[in-house]
Design a protein around this motif. Structure first.
Motif, short mmCIF file in Angstrom:
data_model
loop_
_atom_site.label_atom_id
_atom_site.label_comp_id
_atom_site.label_asym_id
_atom_site.label_seq_id
_atom_site.Cartn_x
_atom_site.Cartn_y
_atom_site.Cartn_z
N TYR A 175 -0.18 12.05 -11.73
CA TYR A 175 -1.49 11.97 -11.10
C TYR A 175 -2.61 12.18 -12.11
O TYR A 175 -3.63 11.50 -12.07
CB TYR A 175 -1.60 13.01 -9.97
CG TYR A 175 -2.94 12.98 -9.27
CD1 TYR A 175 -3.24 11.97 -8.37
CD2 TYR A 175 -3.90 13.96 -9.53
CE1 TYR A 175 -4.47 11.94 -7.73
CE2 TYR A 175 -5.13 13.94 -8.89
CZ TYR A 175 -5.41 12.92 -7.99
OH TYR A 175 -6.63 12.87 -7.36
N GLY B 112 -2.11 6.29 -8.07
CA GLY B 112 -0.66 6.40 -8.12
C GLY B 112 -0.05 5.09 -8.57
O GLY B 112 -0.73 4.14 -8.94
N ASN B 113 1.26 5.06 -8.53
CA ASN B 113 2.00 3.86 -8.93
C ASN B 113 2.19 2.99 -7.70
O ASN B 113 2.82 3.39 -6.72
CB ASN B 113 3.35 4.27 -9.53
CG ASN B 113 3.16 5.26 -10.67
OD1 ASN B 113 2.67 4.91 -11.73
ND2 ASN B 113 3.52 6.52 -10.44
N VAL B 114 1.64 1.79 -7.74
CA VAL B 114 1.60 0.92 -6.57
C VAL B 114 2.89 0.13 -6.44
O VAL B 114 3.58 -0.15 -7.43
CB VAL B 114 0.38 -0.03 -6.66
CG1 VAL B 114 0.56 -1.02 -7.81
CG2 VAL B 114 0.14 -0.74 -5.35
N SER B 115 3.23 -0.25 -5.22
CA SER B 115 4.43 -1.03 -4.95
C SER B 115 4.13 -2.52 -4.94
O SER B 115 3.00 -2.94 -4.69
CB SER B 115 5.03 -0.63 -3.59
OG SER B 115 5.35 0.74 -3.57
N TYR C 165 2.41 3.98 -2.17
CA TYR C 165 2.16 4.52 -3.50
C TYR C 165 3.13 5.66 -3.79
O TYR C 165 3.72 6.25 -2.89
CB TYR C 165 0.73 5.04 -3.62
CG TYR C 165 -0.33 3.97 -3.60
CD1 TYR C 165 -0.86 3.46 -4.77
CD2 TYR C 165 -0.81 3.48 -2.38
CE1 TYR C 165 -1.84 2.48 -4.75
CE2 TYR C 165 -1.79 2.50 -2.35
CZ TYR C 165 -2.30 2.00 -3.53
OH TYR C 165 -3.27 1.03 -3.51
N TYR D 226 0.82 -1.21 0.00
CA TYR D 226 0.00 0.00 0.00
C TYR D 226 0.85 1.27 0.00
O TYR D 226 0.37 2.35 0.32
CB TYR D 226 -0.95 0.00 1.20
CG TYR D 226 -1.99 -1.10 1.14
CD1 TYR D 226 -2.81 -1.23 0.03
CD2 TYR D 226 -2.13 -2.00 2.18
CE1 TYR D 226 -3.75 -2.24 -0.05
CE2 TYR D 226 -3.07 -3.02 2.12
CZ TYR D 226 -3.88 -3.14 1.00
OH TYR D 226 -4.80 -4.14 0.93
N ASN E 87 8.79 -0.02 -6.69
CA ASN E 87 7.72 0.82 -7.24
C ASN E 87 8.21 1.44 -8.54
O ASN E 87 9.18 2.20 -8.54
CB ASN E 87 7.34 1.93 -6.25
CG ASN E 87 6.10 2.70 -6.68
OD1 ASN E 87 6.03 3.23 -7.77
ND2 ASN E 87 5.12 2.75 -5.79
N TYR F 89 1.36 6.46 1.90
CA TYR F 89 0.86 5.15 2.33
C TYR F 89 -0.63 5.23 2.62
O TYR F 89 -1.09 6.20 3.22
CB TYR F 89 1.62 4.69 3.58
CG TYR F 89 1.14 3.36 4.14
CD1 TYR F 89 1.46 2.17 3.50
CD2 TYR F 89 0.36 3.31 5.30
CE1 TYR F 89 1.02 0.96 4.00
CE2 TYR F 89 -0.07 2.10 5.81
CZ TYR F 89 0.26 0.92 5.16
OH TYR F 89 -0.18 -0.27 5.65
N SER G 274 -6.78 5.83 -4.15
CA SER G 274 -5.34 5.56 -4.16
C SER G 274 -4.89 5.61 -5.61
O SER G 274 -4.76 4.59 -6.28
CB SER G 274 -5.04 4.19 -3.54
OG SER G 274 -5.83 3.19 -4.12
N THR H 73 3.18 9.15 -6.51
CA THR H 73 2.55 9.92 -7.57
C THR H 73 3.32 11.22 -7.75
O THR H 73 4.14 11.59 -6.90
CB THR H 73 1.07 10.21 -7.26
OG1 THR H 73 0.42 10.68 -8.45
CG2 THR H 73 0.91 11.25 -6.16
#
Length: 369
Positions: free
Chosen positions: A248, A195-198, A165, A163, A242, A266, A193, A167
């Motif tokens: 965004y 954004g680019n997730v991990s 992220y 969780y 990530n 987070y 949420s 951006t």
């Protein structure tokens, strides 16, 4: 023809044949072990990615080796600056001492951001190359990655690194800071949420014919703390990756704008209440520029002398050679010895002439006389 000469020629032929068989089998087995024996590749990757849960390498060494494995060329010497999301002060080699900051005691050293409250961050630019069968050309692809390690699991209850992220918005300065804050507020209010997730870093070894996954390798983390009430003592902890992709507003690719402002945040999605957005760290990034003051092309970036050379997921390189050489030598010597013994036995059978037969022939000749 002279009997002695015939025996000499026969012996010479047998020796040559046995030598060819011995050398051929030895070379063949060694080549198979080097190029085709999948178990040696598995053993190499287990050693390379340190699969014994952090017994040999630090997290920084693991990350660098993983990046080196994936990349054709790579670097962490980039124009990136981190700042505290509350005080907006940039984080340097000197530890943050402001008690009002989100990241007290944080510092940036040797291209690694240390956030004692949360985790460490590495940032890499990675170029990979691949052969495109349609265009019949070698294509280049560039990506930017954050890596999160030494994670402090006690800071947030039920902390789940997936969780985390990232951006960003275009530009730097007051307008960009305002745009970033508006994006965070919008996500917080609407429990989004964006954004680019991990995700856990992993590499999959596949078969060359049908691309079946034969084994998967991840990077084990060395977490500073884990939950004191964690019932699963055998639980494994991993390093997370990530990939910085879209902005965004989804209009800009990371690294393709002259300046940008980003944040790592987070989403605390616990069962105890609503989703909570925690802004962990912010920063600015400026990509490399060429002599024309333009962003480097992939070809220009690959040619930079400051880059590090990677393996591009190829086995046949110095690291693999150093790992497999002792095994090849051992296998080669063993194969050579066994094959030589068998060929020697075969040569003995081919060249053996029982004396009893010779004596019988001699007696038969005497009787005729």
């Amino acid at each position: 023809m002279n009997t002695k000469k015939v025996k000499t020629i026969r012996t010479l032929i047998v020796v040559i044949v046995c030598s060819i068989i011995t050398i051929g089998v030895t070379v063949g087995i060694c080549c198979y072990n080097y190029y085709g024996y999948i178990n040696y590749k598995k053993l190499y990757l287990e050693d390379y990615f340190d699969q014994n849960e952090g017994t040999n390498l630090s997290t920084q060494e693991k990350i660098q080796k993983a990046v080196k494995w994936d990349a054709d060329v790579y670097t962490d010497k980039l124009n990136i600056q981190y700042r505290d999301p509350i005080t907006k002060e940039f984080i340097t080699e000197d530890k943050v001492s402001n008690d009002e900051a989100e990241n007290v005691n944080a510092y940036y050293e040797n291209y690694v951001l240390h956030l004692p409250k949360y985790f460490d961050i590495n940032f890499y630019k990675v170029l990979t190359s691949y052969y495109d069968k349609e265009t019949k050309k070698t294509e280049l692809s560039v990506a930017h990655y954050f890596y999160f390690s030494n994670i402090n699991y006690n800071q947030i209850k039920d902390f789940s690194p997936q969780y985390i992220y990232m951006t960003f918005v275009d530009g730097v300065g007051e307008e960009s800071d305002l745009a970033l804050q508006e994006a965070l507020d919008e996500m917080s209010e609407n429990e989004l949420s964006v954004g680019n997730v991990s995700s856990i870093y992993y590499y999959s070894l596949t078969s060359s014919d049908n691309q079946d996954v034969l084994a998967t390798y991840s990077l084990y983390d060395n977490p500073r703390d884990v939950y004191e009430d964690d019932e699963d003592e055998d639980k494994s902890y991993y390093i997370y990756q990530n990939r910085c992709a879209k902005s965004y507003d989804n209009n800009t690719v990371f690294g393709q704008t002259r300046e940008l402002t980003f944040c790592v945040y987070y989403i605390n999605d616990s069962d105890e209440g609503d989703k909570e957005l925690i802004n962990i760290v912010e920063g600015t990034f400026t990509p490399e520029l060429n002599d024309e003051d333009e962003i480097l092309t992939n070809e220009e970036f690959k040619a930079l002398n400051s880059n590090y050379k990677g393996y591009n997921k190829e086995f046949y390189q110095d690291s693999y050679n150093a790992f497999i050489r002792p095994k090849i030598i051992k296998t080669g010597l063993l194969t050579f010895g066994i094959t030589l013994l068998l060929c020697g036995l075969l040569a003995f059978i081919w060249l053996y002439e029982p004396k009893a037969t010779e004596n019988a022939k001699s007696k038969s000749t005497k009787k005729k006389r």
